[in-house]
Every structure is written in C-alpha cells, then in structure tokens.
Design a protein around this motif. Structure first.
Motif, PDB file in Angstrom:
ATOM      1  N   GLY A  62       0.798  -1.215   0.000  1.00 55.68           N
ATOM      2  CA  GLY A  62       0.000   0.000   0.000  1.00 55.68           C
ATOM      3  C   GLY A  62       0.828   1.261   0.000  1.00 55.68           C
ATOM      4  O   GLY A  62       1.936   1.301   0.546  1.00 55.68           O
ATOM      5  N   THR A  63       0.293   2.291  -0.629  1.00 55.42           N
ATOM      6  CA  THR A  63       0.934   3.595  -0.646  1.00 55.42           C
ATOM      7  C   THR A  63      -0.148   4.648  -0.389  1.00 55.42           C
ATOM      8  O   THR A  63      -1.240   4.582  -0.951  1.00 55.42           O
ATOM      9  CB  THR A  63       1.663   3.834  -1.986  1.00 55.42           C
ATOM     10  N   LEU A  64       0.157   5.603   0.470  1.00 51.63           N
ATOM     11  CA  LEU A  64      -0.846   6.571   0.917  1.00 51.63           C
ATOM     12  C   LEU A  64      -0.945   7.747  -0.040  1.00 51.63           C
ATOM     13  O   LEU A  64       0.068   8.375  -0.378  1.00 51.63           O
ATOM     14  CB  LEU A  64      -0.491   7.075   2.318  1.00 51.63           C
ATOM     15  N   VAL A  65      -2.162   8.043  -0.437  1.00 52.16           N
ATOM     16  CA  VAL A  65      -2.458   9.218  -1.248  1.00 52.16           C
ATOM     17  C   VAL A  65      -3.352  10.142  -0.419  1.00 52.16           C
ATOM     18  O   VAL A  65      -4.407   9.719   0.059  1.00 52.16           O
ATOM     19  CB  VAL A  65      -3.177   8.826  -2.558  1.00 52.16           C
ATOM     20  N   THR A  66      -2.912  11.370  -0.263  1.00 47.19           N
ATOM     21  CA  THR A  66      -3.681  12.352   0.485  1.00 47.19           C
ATOM     22  C   THR A  66      -3.961  13.541  -0.424  1.00 47.19           C
ATOM     23  O   THR A  66      -3.026  14.139  -0.960  1.00 47.19           O
ATOM     24  CB  THR A  66      -2.929  12.825   1.733  1.00 47.19           C
ATOM     25  N   VAL A  67      -5.234  13.847  -0.590  1.00 46.93           N
ATOM     26  CA  VAL A  67      -5.633  14.962  -1.441  1.00 46.93           C
ATOM     27  C   VAL A  67      -6.233  16.044  -0.552  1.00 46.93           C
ATOM     28  O   VAL A  67      -7.252  15.823   0.111  1.00 46.93           O
ATOM     29  CB  VAL A  67      -6.656  14.528  -2.502  1.00 46.93           C
ATOM     30  N   SER A  68      -5.612  17.194  -0.537  1.00 45.61           N
ATOM     31  CA  SER A  68      -6.080  18.292   0.296  1.00 45.61           C
ATOM     32  C   SER A  68      -7.025  19.194  -0.493  1.00 45.61           C
ATOM     33  O   SER A  68      -6.888  19.365  -1.696  1.00 45.61           O
ATOM     34  CB  SER A  68      -4.898  19.099   0.807  1.00 45.61           C
ATOM     35  N   SER A  69      -7.968  19.755   0.227  1.00 46.55           N
ATOM     36  CA  SER A  69      -8.973  20.614  -0.436  1.00 46.55           C
ATOM     37  C   SER A  69      -8.518  22.070  -0.471  1.00 46.55           C
ATOM     38  O   SER A  69      -7.548  22.452   0.137  1.00 46.55           O
ATOM     39  CB  SER A  69     -10.300  20.505   0.308  1.00 46.55           C
TER      40      SER A  69
END
Length: 123
Positions: free
Chosen positions: A116-123
């Motif tokens: 797994g690899t973490l993807v974080t999308v900020s608003s």
C-alpha cells in the motif's frame, strides 16, 4: 509473487499523481493486476484492473475519466495515472494480482497484495 507499490504522496485537489506497482517472483504466467483503495475507517474498494495483454481494463465508476491504468511492455510493472484528484480520493492504495486473464473487481479474487501507498488529497 511480490508486489511493491510506490508513488503516493500529498497533492492538492485538482492535481495529479502516478502510482507504480512492480511485481517480482513468478511473473511469467498470464495474470491480471489491479488497484484497490481503502479510505480511513472504510472498507477496501476496487479502483481499476488490467489484463496481461493490456487489451482490457475496468474502472470503478468513481474514477472513470480521471484515472488510467496501464502496464509496461515487460508486464512486470503497473501504473495508475490519477488526474483531477478529489479529497475523496484520499486513501491507501494497494496493488494486487491474480493469475489468469479474467478481470475481477472483487478483492477476494486477488491472491497477492502489495503493502500500500498513501495518497492524500487536500482541499
């Protein structure tokens, strides 16, 4: 088969990321590769899958038109190009594989998983 996912990170909404997954070990057999994701506190869900020959792909409705799955000619690496990212795309993304040529969206069909690899999308 061992899978190694990479390419996750922090990106602003509307941005792009490209995930990679490299397979090693018994990779000579025909196999399907797929991406799944798990948001915090939620179940793991199907994102996309691609066949050995790359002639067929499948996508979750939530990512159609924004994400593109592909694999290299050596058939040992798979990619997920993610465009127009949204905060709801935030999740840990897992790559998985199964022997055979039939596309499946059910995670129970996949025998081998990456870390797994973490993807974080900020608003």
């Amino acid at each position: 088969v061992q899978l190694q996912a990479s390419g996750g990170g922090l990106v602003q909404a509307g941005g792009s990321l490209r995930l990679s997954c490299t397979a090693s070990g018994r990779t000579f057999a025909p196999y399907v590769m797929g991406w799944f994701r798990q948001a915090p506190g939620k179940e793991r869900l199907f994102v996309a899958a691609i066949t050995w020959s790359s002639t067929r792909t499948d996508y979750a409705d939530s990512v159609k038109g924004r994400f593109t799955i592909s694999r290299d000619s050596a058939r040992t690496s798979m990619y997920l190009q993610m465009n127009s990212l949204k905060p709801e795309d935030t999740a840990v993304y897992y790559c998985a594989t199964k022997f055979g040529t039939t596309l499946y969206s059910s995670q129970s069909e996949y025998a081998y998983w990456g870390q797994g690899t973490l993807v974080t999308v900020s608003s």
